[in-house]
Design a protein around this motif. Structure first.
Motif, PDB file in Angstrom:
ATOM      1  N   ARG A  63       0.831  -1.198   0.000  1.00 47.35           N
ATOM      2  CA  ARG A  63       0.000   0.000   0.000  1.00 47.35           C
ATOM      3  C   ARG A  63       0.877   1.263   0.000  1.00 47.35           C
ATOM      4  NH1 ARG A  63      -5.267   0.315   1.023  1.00 47.35           N
ATOM      5  NH2 ARG A  63      -5.312  -1.701   2.120  1.00 47.35           N
ATOM      6  N   GLY A  64       1.878   1.260   0.853  1.00 43.07           N
ATOM      7  CA  GLY A  64       2.777   2.419   0.895  1.00 43.07           C
ATOM      8  C   GLY A  64       3.526   2.601  -0.411  1.00 43.07           C
ATOM      9  N   THR A  65       3.909   1.495  -1.032  1.00 40.24           N
ATOM     10  CA  THR A  65       4.617   1.565  -2.316  1.00 40.24           C
ATOM     11  C   THR A  65       3.727   2.192  -3.382  1.00 40.24           C
ATOM     12  OG1 THR A  65       5.879  -0.420  -1.758  1.00 40.24           O
ATOM     13  CG2 THR A  65       5.795   0.209  -4.076  1.00 40.24           C
ATOM     14  N   LEU A  66       2.499   1.731  -3.476  1.00 35.97           N
ATOM     15  CA  LEU A  66       1.583   2.268  -4.493  1.00 35.97           C
ATOM     16  C   LEU A  66       1.247   3.737  -4.225  1.00 35.97           C
ATOM     17  CD1 LEU A  66      -0.814  -0.778  -4.976  1.00 35.97           C
ATOM     18  CD2 LEU A  66       1.006   0.008  -6.504  1.00 35.97           C
ATOM     19  N   ASP A  67       1.042   4.077  -2.974  1.00 37.29           N
ATOM     20  CA  ASP A  67       0.764   5.475  -2.643  1.00 37.29           C
ATOM     21  C   ASP A  67       1.937   6.360  -3.051  1.00 37.29           C
ATOM     22  OD1 ASP A  67      -1.729   4.897  -1.630  1.00 37.29           O
ATOM     23  OD2 ASP A  67      -1.053   4.787   0.456  1.00 37.29           O
ATOM     24  N   GLY A  68       3.146   5.848  -2.840  1.00 35.36           N
ATOM     25  CA  GLY A  68       4.324   6.623  -3.202  1.00 35.36           C
ATOM     26  C   GLY A  68       4.460   6.816  -4.701  1.00 35.36           C
ATOM     27  N   VAL A  69       4.239   5.755  -5.475  1.00 37.86           N
ATOM     28  CA  VAL A  69       4.349   5.862  -6.932  1.00 37.86           C
ATOM     29  C   VAL A  69       3.240   6.749  -7.492  1.00 37.86           C
ATOM     30  CG1 VAL A  69       4.294   4.568  -9.100  1.00 37.86           C
ATOM     31  CG2 VAL A  69       5.506   3.627  -7.126  1.00 37.86           C
ATOM     32  N   LEU A  70       2.028   6.598  -6.966  1.00 35.41           N
ATOM     33  CA  LEU A  70       0.911   7.428  -7.438  1.00 35.41           C
ATOM     34  C   LEU A  70       1.118   8.900  -7.077  1.00 35.41           C
ATOM     35  CD1 LEU A  70      -2.047   5.057  -6.531  1.00 35.41           C
ATOM     36  CD2 LEU A  70      -1.426   5.806  -8.839  1.00 35.41           C
ATOM     37  N   GLY A  71       1.812   9.152  -5.994  1.00 38.13           N
ATOM     38  CA  GLY A  71       2.065  10.522  -5.585  1.00 38.13           C
ATOM     39  C   GLY A  71       3.315  11.132  -6.189  1.00 38.13           C
ATOM     40  N   ALA A  72       4.003  10.389  -7.031  1.00 42.60           N
ATOM     41  CA  ALA A  72       5.235  10.893  -7.652  1.00 42.60           C
ATOM     42  C   ALA A  72       4.928  12.016  -8.639  1.00 42.60           C
ATOM     43  CB  ALA A  72       5.963   9.750  -8.362  1.00 42.60           C
ATOM     44  N   THR A  89      -0.078 -15.353  -1.170  1.00 45.62           N
ATOM     45  CA  THR A  89      -1.084 -16.058  -0.375  1.00 45.62           C
ATOM     46  C   THR A  89      -1.626 -15.196   0.756  1.00 45.62           C
ATOM     47  OG1 THR A  89       0.689 -17.024   0.982  1.00 45.62           O
ATOM     48  CG2 THR A  89      -0.109 -18.317  -0.890  1.00 45.62           C
ATOM     49  N   ASP A  90      -1.149 -13.963   0.866  1.00 44.94           N
ATOM     50  CA  ASP A  90      -1.665 -13.052   1.886  1.00 44.94           C
ATOM     51  C   ASP A  90      -2.640 -12.072   1.227  1.00 44.94           C
ATOM     52  OD1 ASP A  90       0.008 -11.431   0.451  1.00 44.94           O
ATOM     53  OD2 ASP A  90       1.210 -10.769   2.159  1.00 44.94           O
ATOM     54  N   ARG A  91      -2.766 -10.850   1.728  1.00 41.63           N
ATOM     55  CA  ARG A  91      -3.727  -9.884   1.211  1.00 41.63           C
ATOM     56  C   ARG A  91      -3.138  -8.981   0.126  1.00 41.63           C
ATOM     57  NH1 ARG A  91      -5.323  -6.070   4.042  1.00 41.63           N
ATOM     58  NH2 ARG A  91      -7.364  -5.854   3.026  1.00 41.63           N
ATOM     59  N   THR A  92      -1.964  -9.303  -0.379  1.00 41.68           N
ATOM     60  CA  THR A  92      -1.337  -8.456  -1.396  1.00 41.68           C
ATOM     61  C   THR A  92      -2.264  -8.213  -2.581  1.00 41.68           C
ATOM     62  OG1 THR A  92       0.897  -9.196  -0.809  1.00 41.68           O
ATOM     63  CG2 THR A  92       0.603  -8.252  -2.993  1.00 41.68           C
ATOM     64  N   THR A  93      -2.820  -9.266  -3.128  1.00 36.94           N
ATOM     65  CA  THR A  93      -3.677  -9.144  -4.307  1.00 36.94           C
ATOM     66  C   THR A  93      -4.916  -8.295  -4.013  1.00 36.94           C
ATOM     67  OG1 THR A  93      -2.934 -11.300  -5.103  1.00 36.94           O
ATOM     68  CG2 THR A  93      -4.974 -10.433  -6.030  1.00 36.94           C
ATOM     69  N   ASP A  94      -5.533  -8.490  -2.861  1.00 36.00           N
ATOM     70  CA  ASP A  94      -6.726  -7.720  -2.506  1.00 36.00           C
ATOM     71  C   ASP A  94      -6.401  -6.234  -2.359  1.00 36.00           C
ATOM     72  OD1 ASP A  94      -8.192 -10.068  -2.464  1.00 36.00           O
ATOM     73  OD2 ASP A  94      -7.865 -10.388  -0.314  1.00 36.00           O
ATOM     74  N   ILE A  95      -5.275  -5.942  -1.754  1.00 37.72           N
ATOM     75  CA  ILE A  95      -4.890  -4.538  -1.557  1.00 37.72           C
ATOM     76  C   ILE A  95      -4.636  -3.861  -2.902  1.00 37.72           C
ATOM     77  CG2 ILE A  95      -3.108  -3.014  -0.619  1.00 37.72           C
ATOM     78  CD1 ILE A  95      -2.781  -5.052   1.677  1.00 37.72           C
ATOM     79  N   VAL A  96      -3.926  -4.544  -3.794  1.00 38.37           N
ATOM     80  CA  VAL A  96      -3.652  -3.965  -5.110  1.00 38.37           C
ATOM     81  C   VAL A  96      -4.955  -3.735  -5.872  1.00 38.37           C
ATOM     82  CG1 VAL A  96      -2.512  -4.331  -7.334  1.00 38.37           C
ATOM     83  CG2 VAL A  96      -1.351  -4.987  -5.218  1.00 38.37           C
ATOM     84  N   ALA A  97      -5.894  -4.652  -5.745  1.00 44.62           N
ATOM     85  CA  ALA A  97      -7.180  -4.521  -6.449  1.00 44.62           C
ATOM     86  C   ALA A  97      -7.924  -3.258  -6.031  1.00 44.62           C
ATOM     87  CB  ALA A  97      -8.035  -5.757  -6.194  1.00 44.62           C
ATOM     88  N   GLU A  98      -7.689  -2.776  -4.827  1.00 40.65           N
ATOM     89  CA  GLU A  98      -8.338  -1.562  -4.355  1.00 40.65           C
ATOM     90  C   GLU A  98      -7.905  -0.333  -5.159  1.00 40.65           C
ATOM     91  OE1 GLU A  98      -7.572  -1.086  -0.227  1.00 40.65           O
ATOM     92  OE2 GLU A  98      -8.192  -3.130   0.305  1.00 40.65           O
ATOM     93  N   TYR A  99      -6.786  -0.443  -5.842  1.00 39.39           N
ATOM     94  CA  TYR A  99      -6.236   0.701  -6.577  1.00 39.39           C
ATOM     95  C   TYR A  99      -6.593   0.666  -8.063  1.00 39.39           C
ATOM     96  CZ  TYR A  99      -3.334   1.905  -2.532  1.00 39.39           C
ATOM     97  OH  TYR A  99      -2.892   2.296  -1.283  1.00 39.39           O
TER      98      TYR A  99
END
Length: 410
Positions: A63-72, A89-99
């Protein structure tokens, strides 16, 4: 016998000295006499870039990575973000889908294939003229993507690499040994840029022309290392962009750093062997010399030290009984310091001399271990991302709670 022993000592210590001191010194001299490369210009129109982020179980960081790239600071209409989830196998895919509604594309791989497989899979989704590769566990400076993209206004540039800056939540948590090495490595890359280009890009942040990225790289190899090699093969040079900063959190555990180095150097050896024709100085000139000096000489350093020790023992064979206790004492002391560094609690400050000793011993042991693995032909397809304290990362607030512990300012 004495002549052979002296030759072993000179060859062993000479290779170590050359790899770490002589080579940078020669680069500094060559950099002064060679013409300066063209200055980086601001493009009339910013190129379309695809930011590729391979991820495996990165729910704590993505989440922090995507926020940083989107805010570049980069035109949103010229930016495409692609996250390749390597069978997380964790929530990585779900979190990315939110974006998704913010322009972030998700490519999920059902079977885990490793970072190389994720990077190769990304080729089918590229839309940009420039491909920017970064990791989920780091943060890029808001200006970094622009600075990398601007490098390609020079038609001779095929790959542009960012500058790693190691950070820690507090200075007492930092590993000064690793910090010093990161700074040294970034400095050498700056010197190489002035001569004929770097011989390997930073895996945390680098950019390449799309047609170069489209070349397949065997999944067991290191694409960031191969990127600079493929660029040179195609007639381009690779450059280090000093101000394109990538903040990398400190690895607190020496054990984790050791395992990371073994993995990195093993893949490095295999990548170099795969593209060994680039070591031909008659075809690739200065680049072949730089590739040999930067990579092979460093990876052979612990073997060279062993060679020098054998020579020293042979030279003093007749006096072994008198000086053996001293040698045993020195070796034992170094081993003790390295062991203390290995077991040192992560939440306590390690004295700088101890940190340096432990890091140097671990780094050289990792080089030996990696060389053996490479010779055995071990294939490291999947990767376990290095666990980093992503809580320290906020590239836009580096003066608020972050301590910069390594840079290329020398």
């Amino acid at each position: 016998m004495s002549a052979l022993a002296v030759a072993l000592i000179v060859a062993g210590l000479g290779l170590v000295w050359y790899g770490y001191v002589g080579y940078p010194a020669l680069l500094a001299v060559l950099g002064r006499v060679r013409p300066r490369p063209p200055r980086r210009d601001t493009p009339r129109e910013w190129p379309t870039v695809t930011v590729v982020i391979p991820a495996h179980n990165e729910e704590a960081a993505i989440r922090g990575t995507l926020d940083g790239v989107l805010g570049a600071d980069y035109p949103a209409e010229r930016r495409h973000i692609l996250v390749v989830s390597d069978a997380s196998t964790d929530r990585t895919t779900d979190i990315v889908a939110e974006y998704a509604d913010r322009g972030v594309e998700l490519l999920r791989l059902e079977r885990r294939g490793g970072k190389g497989a994720a990077e190769n899979a990304a080729r089918s989704r590229l839309v940009g003229d420039i491909v920017v590769s970064t990791d989920a566990s780091v943060r890029v400076h808001p200006q970094a993507v622009k600075l990398l993209a601007a490098s390609f206004t020079d038609p001779s540039v095929g790959v542009a690499s960012g500058r790693d800056v190691s950070v820690a939540r507090h200075a007492k948590h930092s590993n000064s040994g690793e910090a010093g090495y990161v700074g040294y490595e970034m400095w050498v890359r700056e010197l190489e840029t002035r001569v004929a280009g770097i011989v390997g890009a930073s895996g945390c942040l680098y950019a390449s022309r799309r047609h170069l990225y489209m070349r397949g790289v065997p999944e067991a190899l290191s694409r960031d290392f191969a990127a600079a090699l493929m660029a040179r093969e195609a007639g381009y040079r690779s450059v280090a962009v000093r101000d394109a900063v990538c903040y990398v959190p400190r690895v607190a555990s020496l054990d984790a750093e050791y395992r990371r180095k073994v993995r990195t150097i093993t893949r490095g050896w295999q990548t170099l062997f795969h593209m060994r024709h680039l070591l031909n100085p008659f075809r690739y000139g200065l680049f072949a010399w730089m590739l040999f000096s930067h990579k092979i000489c460093r990876w052979l350093a612990p073997w060279a030290i062993g060679l020098a020790i054998v020579g020293l023992m042979a030279l003093n064979l007749g006096h072994w009984a008198s000086w053996a206790p001293w040698v045993a004492g020195v070796v034992g002391l170094v081993g003790l310091l390295a062991w203390l560094g290995w077991i040192w609690p992560e939440d306590r400050q390690m004295p700088r001399p101890l940190a340096l000793c432990a890091f140097l011993v671990a780094a050289n042991a990792a080089a030996v271990h990696a060389s053996i693995r490479a010779l055995r032909g071990d294939r490291l397809l999947t990767w376990q991302p290095t666990q980093r304290d992503v809580g320290v990362l906020d590239a836009r607030k580096t003066d608020s709670g972050l301590t910069t512990v390594a840079s290329s300012r020398h």
